[in-house]
Scaffold this active site. Structure first.
Site, PDB file in Angstrom:
ATOM      1  CD  GLU A  56      -1.517  -2.453   1.593  1.00 59.42           C
ATOM      2  OE1 GLU A  56      -0.435  -2.425   2.066  1.00 59.42           O
ATOM      3  OE2 GLU A  56      -1.971  -3.399   1.679  1.00 59.42           O
ATOM      4  CG  PHE A  81      -4.579  -2.118   4.322  1.00 59.57           C
ATOM      5  CD1 PHE A  81      -4.574  -2.599   5.763  1.00 59.57           C
ATOM      6  CD2 PHE A  81      -5.552  -3.077   3.725  1.00 59.57           C
ATOM      7  CE1 PHE A  81      -4.534  -4.150   6.205  1.00 59.57           C
ATOM      8  CE2 PHE A  81      -6.039  -4.483   4.403  1.00 59.57           C
ATOM      9  CZ  PHE A  81      -5.307  -4.533   5.477  1.00 59.57           C
ATOM     10  CG  ASP A 115     -12.181  -9.702   7.811  1.00 60.57           C
ATOM     11  OD1 ASP A 115     -12.177 -10.671   7.602  1.00 60.57           O
ATOM     12  OD2 ASP A 115     -11.854  -8.916   6.510  1.00 60.57           O
ATOM     13  NE  ARG A 165     -17.300  -7.653   3.750  1.00 65.19           N
ATOM     14  CZ  ARG A 165     -17.114  -8.767   4.325  1.00 65.19           C
ATOM     15  NH1 ARG A 165     -17.087  -8.569   5.849  1.00 65.19           N
ATOM     16  NH2 ARG A 165     -16.821 -10.004   3.942  1.00 65.19           N
TER      17      ARG A 165
END
Lengths: 314, 275
Positions: A56, A81, A115, A165
């Site tokens: 990244e 990120f 996650d 998401r």
């Protein structure tokens, strides 16, 4: 109103449109093109898709190099990120020279879900907002996301676009046209103003309905541009309703609540209550359960409004 | 190939640039002389011979690009730009002063001829890759040159970028390693071992050439050769001496980030024949 669509899907759609109309658009991704929805652009315009691999920091500075040569790069990865891992690259090599790089950060907030805390970005607005000259966008639904992404491509300078998401209900109809830097008043009411951003806009409208049933009418303002923030609209809310609640899927430290407070205390101090994540890390779970646990439901907004009204100066 | 007259001219520019570096650092009382002096020959070669650039039009779209990844060596870049006519040499005396275009580290928004702001180490090769990718996309002939410090390549991002250059076969990019063996806290080997960096670059898929970094004819041969190679980027390892050209600074750790006092500057300028 219609099918539920994630703002990351809107990003994928917007990129394909941009690819067709703007030859300067290039898209970078860090091994997440299926998740960030850049894969559609990659398939259609393979020569303008730059796969960076899991790197990244390299991606952000590469985007900066492309921008110095007249390209409009969309650097895409998860919010955690894009902002945390590559902060120095975004700050020094994109922000400091004010380069025309668009940072598309998907999977923002705790609704990324299972996650867990390591991947739930609840500090990204704060990190991006503090970089001088950085524009920070946080759309409320897929309609707003697509329009803002198209607008960001036309906008000169670095832009951070926060995307999610989870599929969302549509808040806006297809003819809606947001403008970068301009707040949108969605409801009018006298008792207080709920200033919401991102996925919390829909919940703010639901909270307004609940309050309406109790006989309390509240104003609802959508802030899709957290920076530069629409100070005039916030000051009006402070003058006219004399109590404010902010609602964001982000830490209450450094995000929308802080940005609104900065405007209010400098212009017309009134009580403010914050709906957001209260200095905690997230954890694994389904989004609905997490929204409840981290106090991000319409009912939490209702409680915050009632508290703010109770603190109003007589 | 460079003629002896051209070589003499480039060496003279290098000598003048050394003088600029000493004078500007003495005036600013802060800055980085060691790693600036070690890169003088490279910048003389690039700015007075190799790169297609126009001081009257610093943003010429098809110009060759230079990335000073080791941004603390700003004085060598400023001396090259001033000597080449991008801005008035008088401005060199304003280095690091409030209101000056010449910030402590290069700021592309202020200084004509700076292709990218730098200063936070490890990012320049990524930026150069982006520029080289843009040239390929637009089928433009310009070339990108990136200067890395040897201490700098301790930053992990450099190795990410080394992979990117190879993956995208960026033969329109040439990188240089200023291998002067010193960093702030000591020798490169003491701080973090870097035995044979060329081998490491080769293992990453780069074409590697090692030259005397103070010999412009050798630099020229390596650069010309690198540009005839298709499908692979070249790393030219410049074997250099930190503080080169100033006897009391040469190979001294302490001269990484210290400015010469007036009497030291005088001595340095005398050695350069510029007093």
């Amino acid at each position: 109103m219609g099918d539920r669509i994630a703002t990351r899907d809107a990003y994928g759609n917007a990129l394909v449109k941009l690819g067709e109309t703007n030859p300067s658009i290039v898209v970078l991704d860090a091994d997440l093109s299926k998740s960030t929805k850049t894969a559609g652009f990659a398939k259609k315009f393979p020569e303008r898709f730059i796969q960076m691999g899991i790197a990244e920091a390299d991606m952000m500075a590469t985007a900066a190099g492309l921008a110095t040569c007249g390209k409009i790069p969309f650097a895409s990865t998860f919010a955690i990120f894009a902002t945390g891992r590559a902060y120095d690259q975004v700050r020094n090599t994109v922000g400091y020279p004010h380069l025309n790089v668009k940072i598309a950060a998907t999977h923002a907030g705790i609704t990324v879900g299972e996650d867990g805390g390591s991947h739930q970005s609840i500090e990204d607005i704060a990190l991006m907002r503090v970089i001088p000259g950085m524009t920070v966008l946080n759309p409320a639904d897929a309609v707003e996301a697509e329009k803002l992404i198209l607008a960001a491509a036309e906008y000169q300078g670095p832009v951070y676009i926060r995307l999610g998401r989870e599929p969302l209900s549509k808040v806006f109809t297809d003819d809606y046209q947001p403008e970068i830097g301009k707040a949108v008043r969605l409801r009018d009411g006298k008792a207080a103003t709920i200033i919401a951003t991102g996925i919390m806009v829909e919940k703010a409208l639901q909270a307004a309905d609940i309050l309406g049933q109790k006989g309390t009418t509240v104003r609802v303002v959508n802030i899709h541009t957290i920076k530069p923030i629409d100070a005039a609209e916030i000051i009006k809310a402070a003058w006219e309703t004399r109590a404010i609640v902010t609602a964001e899927e982000h830490s209450i430290i450094g995000g929308l609540g802080s940005a609104v407070s900065e405007v209010v205390v400098q212009n017309h101090p009134v009580p403010i209550e914050y709906v957001g994540v209260k200095d905690r890390f997230g954890q694994s779970g389904i989004p609905a359960k997490l929204l409840e646990e981290y106090e991000l439901s319409p009912e939490h907004i209702v409680a915050a409004v009632e508290k703010a009204i109770g603190r109003k100066n007589p | 190939m460079l003629t002896s007259a051209q070589l003499a001219e480039l060496n003279e520019h290098a000598r003048q640039m050394r003088g600029h570096i000493i004078r500007m650092l003495a005036a600013s009382k802060s800055g980085h002389p060691g790693g600036s002096l070690s890169a003088v020959e490279l910048l003389s070669y690039l700015y007075f011979y190799k790169m297609k650039i126009d001081p009257q039009n610093p943003t010429l779209p098809d110009r060759d690009r230079f990335v000073l990844s080791k941004g603390h060596a700003a004085p060598v870049l400023y001396s090259a730009l001033a000597e080449r006519g991008f801005f008035d040499k008088e401005l060199l005396q304003t280095l690091r002063q409030f209101g000056s275009i010449l910030q402590g580290h290069p700021d592309m928004k202020r200084i004509p001829g700076v292709d990218i702001s730098s200063g936070s180490l490890g990012q320049g090769l990524s930026v150069g890759n982006g520029m080289a990718l843009a040239a390929k996309l637009d089928r433009k002939p310009y070339h990108v040159y990136v200067l890395l410090g040897d201490g700098e390549i301790e930053e992990g991002q450099v190795w990410e970028a080394l992979m990117t250059s190879v993956h995208y076969k960026l033969d329109n990019l040439t990188a240089f390693l200023d291998y002067n063996h010193l960093q702030i806290d000591g020798t490169i080997e003491d701080v973090k071992s870097l035995t044979d960096p060329g081998k490491r670059f080769t293992a990453f898929g780069w074409r590697v050439v090692s030259v005397d970094g103070h010999n412009i004819a050798e630099i020229d041969r390596a650069v010309e050769e690198s540009e005839s190679v298709k499908g692979q980027p070249t790393m030219i390892v410049l074997n250099t001496c930190k503080g080169k050209g100033c006897s009391f600074m040469e190979n001294q750790v302490g001269w990484h980030g210290a400015a010469p006092k007036p009497e030291e500057a005088e001595k340095a300028l005398q050695e350069l024949g510029l007093a």
